[in-house]
Scaffold this active site. Structure first.
Site, PDB file in Angstrom:
ATOM      1  N   CYS A 122     -13.405 -26.373  23.302  1.00 44.39           N
ATOM      2  CA  CYS A 122     -13.619 -27.775  22.870  1.00 44.39           C
ATOM      3  C   CYS A 122     -12.794 -28.780  23.675  1.00 44.39           C
ATOM      4  CB  CYS A 122     -13.290 -27.917  21.392  1.00 44.39           C
ATOM      5  SG  CYS A 122     -14.212 -26.771  20.369  1.00 44.39           S
ATOM      6  N   ASN A 177     -20.598 -30.172  15.752  1.00 48.10           N
ATOM      7  CA  ASN A 177     -19.576 -29.882  16.766  1.00 48.10           C
ATOM      8  C   ASN A 177     -20.272 -29.284  17.991  1.00 48.10           C
ATOM      9  OD1 ASN A 177     -17.606 -28.685  18.353  1.00 48.10           O
ATOM     10  ND2 ASN A 177     -16.457 -27.823  16.637  1.00 48.10           N
ATOM     11  N   HIS A 216     -12.656 -35.198  19.767  1.00 55.25           N
ATOM     12  CA  HIS A 216     -13.619 -34.098  19.701  1.00 55.25           C
ATOM     13  C   HIS A 216     -14.172 -34.065  18.281  1.00 55.25           C
ATOM     14  CE1 HIS A 216     -15.460 -30.285  19.524  1.00 55.25           C
ATOM     15  NE2 HIS A 216     -14.486 -29.710  18.850  1.00 55.25           N
TER      16      HIS A 216
HETATM   17  O1  UT7 Z   1     -13.502 -27.614  17.258  1.00 55.08           O
HETATM   18  C1  UT7 Z   1     -12.706 -26.530  16.950  1.00 55.08           C
HETATM   19  C2  UT7 Z   1     -13.563 -25.637  16.120  1.00 55.08           C
HETATM   20  N1  UT7 Z   1     -13.689 -26.191  14.820  1.00 55.08           N
HETATM   21  C3  UT7 Z   1     -13.335 -25.510  13.783  1.00 55.08           C
HETATM   22  O2  UT7 Z   1     -12.874 -24.422  13.931  1.00 55.08           O
HETATM   23  C4  UT7 Z   1     -13.483 -26.122  12.438  1.00 55.08           C
HETATM   24  C5  UT7 Z   1     -12.199 -26.226  11.704  1.00 55.08           C
HETATM   25  N2  UT7 Z   1     -12.329 -25.917  10.309  1.00 55.08           N
HETATM   26  C6  UT7 Z   1     -13.165 -26.558   9.459  1.00 55.08           C
HETATM   27  O3  UT7 Z   1     -13.891 -27.467   9.842  1.00 55.08           O
HETATM   28  C7  UT7 Z   1     -13.138 -26.163   8.003  1.00 55.08           C
HETATM   29  O4  UT7 Z   1     -12.075 -25.280   7.783  1.00 55.08           O
HETATM   30  C8  UT7 Z   1     -14.472 -25.514   7.531  1.00 55.08           C
HETATM   31  C9  UT7 Z   1     -15.540 -26.572   7.417  1.00 55.08           C
HETATM   32  C10 UT7 Z   1     -14.898 -24.424   8.480  1.00 55.08           C
HETATM   33  C11 UT7 Z   1     -14.293 -24.910   6.146  1.00 55.08           C
HETATM   34  O5  UT7 Z   1     -13.842 -25.914   5.241  1.00 55.08           O
HETATM   35  P1  UT7 Z   1     -12.594 -25.629   4.281  1.00 55.08           P
HETATM   36  O6  UT7 Z   1     -12.440 -26.805   3.431  1.00 55.08           O
HETATM   37  O7  UT7 Z   1     -11.447 -25.233   5.156  1.00 55.08           O
HETATM   38  O8  UT7 Z   1     -13.123 -24.437   3.409  1.00 55.08           O
HETATM   39  P2  UT7 Z   1     -12.528 -22.973   3.232  1.00 55.08           P
HETATM   40  O9  UT7 Z   1     -12.805 -22.145   4.420  1.00 55.08           O
HETATM   41  O10 UT7 Z   1     -11.121 -23.099   2.736  1.00 55.08           O
HETATM   42  O11 UT7 Z   1     -13.423 -22.441   2.046  1.00 55.08           O
HETATM   43  C12 UT7 Z   1     -13.402 -23.044   0.743  1.00 55.08           C
HETATM   44  C13 UT7 Z   1     -14.482 -22.405  -0.115  1.00 55.08           C
HETATM   45  C14 UT7 Z   1     -14.478 -20.876  -0.066  1.00 55.08           C
HETATM   46  O12 UT7 Z   1     -14.811 -20.400  -1.350  1.00 55.08           O
HETATM   47  P3  UT7 Z   1     -13.665 -19.893  -2.368  1.00 55.08           P
HETATM   48  O13 UT7 Z   1     -12.956 -18.789  -1.664  1.00 55.08           O
HETATM   49  O14 UT7 Z   1     -12.774 -21.095  -2.606  1.00 55.08           O
HETATM   50  O15 UT7 Z   1     -14.450 -19.470  -3.554  1.00 55.08           O
HETATM   51  C15 UT7 Z   1     -15.594 -20.539   0.879  1.00 55.08           C
HETATM   52  O16 UT7 Z   1     -16.165 -19.279   0.627  1.00 55.08           O
HETATM   53  O17 UT7 Z   1     -15.780 -22.791   0.354  1.00 55.08           O
HETATM   54  C16 UT7 Z   1     -16.588 -21.634   0.569  1.00 55.08           C
HETATM   55  N3  UT7 Z   1     -17.496 -21.923   1.683  1.00 55.08           N
HETATM   56  C17 UT7 Z   1     -18.700 -22.507   1.493  1.00 55.08           C
HETATM   57  N4  UT7 Z   1     -19.353 -22.918   0.394  1.00 55.08           N
HETATM   58  C18 UT7 Z   1     -20.562 -23.483   0.568  1.00 55.08           C
HETATM   59  C19 UT7 Z   1     -17.302 -21.695   2.994  1.00 55.08           C
HETATM   60  N5  UT7 Z   1     -18.374 -22.131   3.700  1.00 55.08           N
HETATM   61  C20 UT7 Z   1     -19.254 -22.625   2.800  1.00 55.08           C
HETATM   62  C21 UT7 Z   1     -20.521 -23.204   2.900  1.00 55.08           C
HETATM   63  N6  UT7 Z   1     -21.138 -23.629   1.774  1.00 55.08           N
HETATM   64  N7  UT7 Z   1     -21.141 -23.400   4.100  1.00 55.08           N
END
Ligand code: UT7
Length: 333
Positions: free
Chosen positions: A118, A290, A260
């Protein structure tokens, strides 16, 4: 990290290309266990573009490159170098840059691929500016282009909601007018200690493609989103501090921040931590998702088209991504 300052290099032309196919959140709801509401609340993304089956990264890159040349009023044969920033090349080799060179008719150029995920476009911009400043080149085409959809695990709801395809390009030239375009400052960094939180594990010389790697889905992006999120906010905040210390720039003099486009919440958190006004951060993540190395040049091209970035404005470009890699570039457009 070494920083590079005050290079009289201008962006003479910008170009962007995104594929026609739109994948919106309601379509993703049919593919994985997710909702439009969750995706918008956690990422800010509503839709992303997906390359057609016949389109590879070089096709997107060439389309954006041609537009940048047209905007600059430059013939392809006058391009000296093509720097193609991508983590989704057409092949392991030849370099996608060579394919793009031939496609656009840059017959007098040399070209190479630059892989910094990125942060790729910021690394490319820095190299292009240094080539020009050193006198080795007069016209450098820097392109960020990705077909991330080909490396996305469409069964993994935590990553497949994020990524899209596209390309953006900038034609760099020496600036001769005083007070004209300038790379005011740039600083880049990298560290593989936490490379595992954002990677495509298989297909290289470390883990060669095999039936097993395919079965285990190891050719797709593996992402520990929460970890990347935390590190991105911390590192981008540090970069802004470094930039303030080394250049003495006052954040209120920055007309536009072009980060980004990784996650709307990352962008807002970085602005808050650094005391940057959120309304000055350009965002197109809602429509593009992204697009890794393509995201900053696509955003720049759109910001110029919308009149939000004008000649003479000071813009701050910020990136963080796989590698891990990061960068900040301050430029006078
Ligand atoms: O450019 C560099 C690359 N970019 C990235 O790597 C992105 C950086 N990270 C992010 O944008 C965020 O961390 C994400 C959007 C990927 C995830 O958001 P988050 O707020 O960090 O969610 P999380 O991974 O902490 O997950 C929270 C909950 C989990 O459920 P439990 O364990 O709390 O029951 C996940 O299983 O949300 C759940 N979850 C979803 N639910 C509905 C994860 N993905 C989804 C989904 N839809 N697509």
């Amino acid at each position: 990290m070494k920083s590079l300052c005050n290079l009289p290099v201008r962006i003479a032309g910008l170009g962007a290309y995104v594929p026609d196919k739109v994948l919106d959140n309601s379509m993703l709801e049919q593919m994985v266990d997710t909702t439009d509401e969750w995706i918008v609340r956690r990422t800010g993304i509503k839709e992303r573009r997906i390359a057609a089956p016949r389109q590879a990264t070089s096709d997107l890159a060439a389309a954006a490159g041609r537009k940048a040349l047209k905007a600059a009023g430059l013939a392809a044969r006058d391009v000296d170098a093509v720097i193609l920033c991508t983590c989704t090349p057409d092949h392991v080799f030849p370099a996608t840059a060579c394919i793009v060179q031939t496609a656009i008719g840059a017959v007098n150029a040399f070209g190479y691929d630059l892989q910094a995920a990125c942060s790729g476009f910021l690394f490319g911009l820095m190299q292009g500016a240094a080539l020009i400043d050193s006198g080795m080149a007069e016209n450098v085409l820097v392109i960020g282009a990705e077909t991330l959809s080909r490396f996305t695990d469409w069964e993994d709801r935590s990553s497949c909601i994020l990524f899209g395809d596209g390309a953006g390009a900038a034609l760099l030239q020496k600036e001769s007018a005083p007070g004209g375009g300038e790379v005011v400052f740039c600083e880049m960094g990298g560290d593989a200690a936490r490379a595992d939180i954002l990677e495509v594990p298989a297909g290289g010389s470390r883990l060669v493609a095999s039936e097993e790697t395919v079965r285990q889905r190891r050719h797709y992006m593996q992402l520990q989103g929460r970890e990347v999120f935390k590190l991105a906010v911390g590192k981008l905040g540090e970069l802004v501090d470094t930039l303030e210390e080394k250049t003495g720039v006052d954040m209120k003099d920055i007309s536009l921040i072009i980060p980004h486009q990784s996650n709307e919440r990352i962008i807002r958190s970085v602005c808050d931590r650094a005391g940057l006004p959120q309304e000055r951060a350009y965002m197109n993540i809602e429509r593009m998702g992204n697009t890794s190395a393509a995201s900053i040049p696509i955003a720049m091209e759109q910001a110029v088209g919308e009149g939000k970035l004008k000649r003479g404005d000071i813009a701050l470009l910020l990136a963080f991504g796989g590698g891990l890699t990061w960068g900040a570039t301050l430029l006078r457009y």
